[in-house]
Design an enzyme around this catalytic site. Structure first.
Site, mmCIF file in Angstrom:
data_model
loop_
_atom_site.group_PDB
_atom_site.id
_atom_site.type_symbol
_atom_site.label_atom_id
_atom_site.label_comp_id
_atom_site.label_asym_id
_atom_site.label_seq_id
_atom_site.Cartn_x
_atom_site.Cartn_y
_atom_site.Cartn_z
ATOM 1 N N TYR A 178 33.625 46.664 20.364
ATOM 2 C CA TYR A 178 34.833 45.940 19.983
ATOM 3 C C TYR A 178 35.901 45.917 21.069
ATOM 4 O O TYR A 178 36.558 44.915 21.286
ATOM 5 C CB TYR A 178 35.435 46.559 18.713
ATOM 6 C CG TYR A 178 34.562 46.318 17.494
ATOM 7 C CD1 TYR A 178 34.740 45.193 16.713
ATOM 8 C CD2 TYR A 178 33.541 47.204 17.152
ATOM 9 C CE1 TYR A 178 33.933 44.944 15.614
ATOM 10 C CE2 TYR A 178 32.731 46.967 16.059
ATOM 11 C CZ TYR A 178 32.925 45.836 15.289
ATOM 12 O OH TYR A 178 32.118 45.586 14.219
ATOM 13 N N ASN A 185 27.065 48.318 19.108
ATOM 14 C CA ASN A 185 28.261 47.805 18.433
ATOM 15 C C ASN A 185 29.419 47.960 19.403
ATOM 16 O O ASN A 185 29.648 49.058 19.924
ATOM 17 C CB ASN A 185 28.568 48.599 17.156
ATOM 18 C CG ASN A 185 27.542 48.355 16.060
ATOM 19 O OD1 ASN A 185 26.618 47.559 16.229
ATOM 20 N ND2 ASN A 185 27.720 49.021 14.945
ATOM 21 N N GLU A 212 26.902 44.544 16.331
ATOM 22 C CA GLU A 212 28.226 44.241 15.780
ATOM 23 C C GLU A 212 29.166 43.887 16.918
ATOM 24 O O GLU A 212 29.194 44.564 17.946
ATOM 25 C CB GLU A 212 28.855 45.451 15.063
ATOM 26 C CG GLU A 212 28.326 45.736 13.701
ATOM 27 C CD GLU A 212 29.052 46.918 13.047
ATOM 28 O OE1 GLU A 212 30.235 47.167 13.364
ATOM 29 O OE2 GLU A 212 28.408 47.587 12.234
ATOM 30 N N GLU A 221 26.142 53.799 13.932
ATOM 31 C CA GLU A 221 27.306 54.503 14.477
ATOM 32 C C GLU A 221 27.413 55.959 14.009
ATOM 33 O O GLU A 221 28.377 56.342 13.316
ATOM 34 C CB GLU A 221 28.596 53.754 14.117
ATOM 35 C CG GLU A 221 28.601 52.314 14.586
ATOM 36 C CD GLU A 221 29.909 51.583 14.270
ATOM 37 O OE1 GLU A 221 30.784 52.176 13.623
ATOM 38 O OE2 GLU A 221 30.046 50.427 14.683
ATOM 39 N N ARG A 253 21.949 41.105 9.260
ATOM 40 C CA ARG A 253 21.890 42.573 9.321
ATOM 41 C C ARG A 253 22.677 43.134 8.136
ATOM 42 O O ARG A 253 23.869 42.836 7.982
ATOM 43 C CB ARG A 253 22.500 43.053 10.643
ATOM 44 C CG ARG A 253 22.632 44.563 10.753
ATOM 45 C CD ARG A 253 23.193 44.972 12.113
ATOM 46 N NE ARG A 253 23.271 46.409 12.222
ATOM 47 C CZ ARG A 253 24.398 47.118 12.205
ATOM 48 N NH1 ARG A 253 25.575 46.508 12.103
ATOM 49 N NH2 ARG A 253 24.368 48.420 12.308
ATOM 50 N N HIS A 264 24.461 53.443 6.671
ATOM 51 C CA HIS A 264 25.757 52.958 7.136
ATOM 52 C C HIS A 264 26.803 53.703 6.296
ATOM 53 O O HIS A 264 27.561 53.112 5.551
ATOM 54 C CB HIS A 264 25.857 51.440 6.986
ATOM 55 C CG HIS A 264 26.942 50.794 7.807
ATOM 56 N ND1 HIS A 264 26.700 49.761 8.697
ATOM 57 C CD2 HIS A 264 28.264 51.027 7.877
ATOM 58 C CE1 HIS A 264 27.837 49.371 9.250
ATOM 59 N NE2 HIS A 264 28.812 50.137 8.769
HETATM 60 O O1 IFM Z 1 33.663 47.709 9.498
HETATM 61 C C1 IFM Z 1 33.175 48.493 10.544
HETATM 62 C C2 IFM Z 1 31.698 48.718 10.388
HETATM 63 O O2 IFM Z 1 31.383 49.295 9.165
HETATM 64 C C3 IFM Z 1 31.195 49.625 11.476
HETATM 65 N N1 IFM Z 1 31.598 49.157 12.773
HETATM 66 C C4 IFM Z 1 32.968 48.802 12.968
HETATM 67 C C5 IFM Z 1 33.421 47.850 11.885
HETATM 68 C C6 IFM Z 1 34.900 47.462 12.088
HETATM 69 O O3 IFM Z 1 35.699 48.592 12.053
#
Ligand code: IFM
Length: 487
Positions: free
Chosen positions: A313, A311, A393, A182, A93, A137
């Site tokens: 985290y 995405n 992500e 995002e 990606r 992006h």
């Molecule tokens: O690096 C970023 C990415 O560009 C977008 N999502 C989160 C990642 C980590 O912060």
């Protein structure tokens, strides 16, 4: 370029069938983004983007670095694709830099920009790696920002034109094209907290940006459809949040509802259901009258998508805003994936405040709690049962150490990834249609306002020499891919 040391015993290659086997068609990939890796900002006709401007404004990036060279991927693309092939990736990606394709944001198309991505796509396909391209992006052409950026409705039309150009030039060879990555970050970090380009701090502008980003997604999706072959897929990637109330008090629960509205539903609802959530519109009428939403916009935004990229985290914890809590939190690092030092990125901070969470943490100070990814996937599936999902992500920054022999023993990254792979497996076992997983990131890269100081890669990059080195996590991921699951 370093290659995989086949003499080294593979961390998890025991020959035993993996305990968590993924569906046969499940795709294993890695992700990057143009500005974070490419460099070559002045080459082959590329125009300027808002990130070129932002990073060269002193004080905007914590370590004073910029993306002028980054990983130099623009020049090292063939060796990076060879590296991906050695890892056995099924998909890669990447994002396309709008200012390479349409340097001033509208009008003339730059053939050299298209050629670069065309070479990348061909190199991937030659190695059996499926390209997944994102159109936006975050690198908006600067002339469009000069005309108001995402607060200007016309930017959505310019985006649709750009989408048509890419769809027409590359759509025959890229099976899935994603409109946005995002949009939450573009709107709220770009226009509300101002920690991302263009660095504006105006809550009303952020809400206009949300709407114009949503509109651009819808118009862009339609423009892509008109260019893509019948098999071509269109997707959107959102950074969805798991939002928890700090306590069970009605006030804290209402704060969680509010933040869920701004983090998730302000994007999910118009895109997938064709309308904005009423509670979010009501919450924010003291900031905007929403007059920028015009007749017909809802239908445009509701353009069908084939896949939703997720995405993810770290979870978020919020409490009802009180003057005392706001004072305590002001200027502090808040442990959620979307907050920063300084002003809260949430418009309506009179309603909710993000509060610290316990560790363990990554180097971003983001709480590690893999089970929340399962929770998130189950929620999206419950609300949109027919929508295929993709983890576009997930990954972690840690303070990696390069040993004297060049090895990088990033066992905490392996633990993080293993936990999240298991969480995805758990969601699939409970019926969620998750099609694949992309590690963020293939290689260390320019982490926006954090500059080069945070390393998310499974491949280490020495920024002075450009040398790539596989971290232990890359070798481990190669074994997961080969086994199609976890031991
Ligand atoms: O690096 C970023 C990415 O560009 C977008 N999502 C989160 C990642 C980590 O912060």
């Amino acid at each position: 370029m370093s290659s995989i040391d086949t003499a080294r015993p593979a961390a998890h290659a025991t020959g035993v069938p993996p305990r968590l086997r993924f569906p046969g068609s499940f795709v294993w990939g890695t992700a990057t983004a143009a500005y974070q890796i490419e460099g070559a900002v002045d080459e082959d006709g590329r125009g300027r983007s808002i990130w070129d401007t932002f990073t060269h404004d002193p004080g905007r990036v914590i370590d004073g670095t910029d993306g002028d060279v980054a990983c130099d991927h623009y020049h090292r693309m063939p060796e990076d694709v060879a590296l991906m092939a050695q890892l056995g990736l099924g998909s890669y990606r990447f994002s396309i830099a709008w200012p390479r394709i349409v340097p001033t944001g509208s009008g003339a198309v730059n053939r050299a920009g298209i050629d670069f991505y065309s070479r990348l796509v061909d190199a991937l396909l030659e190695r059996g790696i499926e390209p997944l391209a994102t159109l936006y992006h975050w690198d908006l052409p600067q002339p469009l920002q000069d005309a108001g950026g995402w607060t200007n409705r016309d930017t959505a039309n310019r985006f649709a034109e750009y989408a048509a150009v890419v769809g027409g030039a590359l759509g025959d060879r890229i099976p899935t094209i994603t409109t946005f990555n995002e949009p939450w970050c573009s709107a709220f970090l770009g226009y509300s907290s101002g920690v991302h380009a263009p660095g504006i701090t105006d809550n009303a502008a952020a809400l206009a940006a949300v709407h114009h980003l949503n509109l651009a997604h819808g118009l862009g999706a339609a423009a892509l459809r008109a260019e893509l072959p019948a098999t071509g897929k269109v997707s959107l990637t959102l950074n969805l949040a798991v939002v928890r109330a700090a306590t069970e008090s009605p006030a804290d629960r209402d704060a969680a509802r509010h933040v869920d509205g701004l983090a998730n539903r302000i994007f999910l609802d118009p895109v997938l259901n064709g309308h904005y959530p009423e509670d979010v519109l009501d919450d924010l009428r003291h900031i905007t009258d929403w007059a920028f939403i015009r007749d017909g916009d809802a239908a445009a935004i509701n353009a069908p998508i084939d896949l939703l990229g997720v995405n993810y985290y770290s979870p978020t914890r919020v409490a009802a805003a009180t003057p005392a809590l706001q004072a305590e939190m002001s200027g502090r690092w808040v442990n959620d994936p979307m907050s920063t030092d300084g002003p809260s990125p949430f418009p309506g901070t009179d309603l909710a405040v993000s509060v610290p969470q316990d560790g363990p943490y990554t180097a971003m100070h983001w709480r590690i709690e893999p089970g929340t990814l399962t929770e998130l996937l189950l929620r999206v599936h419950r609300e949109h049962p027919d929508l295929p999902l993709m983890i576009t992500e997930n990954g972690a920054a840690f303070d990696d150490v390069v040993e004297d022999d060049g090895a990088i023993h990033d066992s905490r990254r392996i633990d993080y990834l293993q936990g999240h792979f298991a969480a995805v497996h758990d969601a699939i076992a409970q019926g969620v249609d998750v099609r694949g997983y992309y590690v963020w990131s293939l290689m260390d890269n320019f982490e926006w306002a954090w500059g080069l100081s945070k390393r998310f890669g499974i491949v280490h990059v020495d920024y002075a020499s450009g040398q790539r080195r596989l971290k232990d996590s890359a070798v481990w991921y190669r074994d997961v891919i080969a086994a199609h699951g976890l031991n």
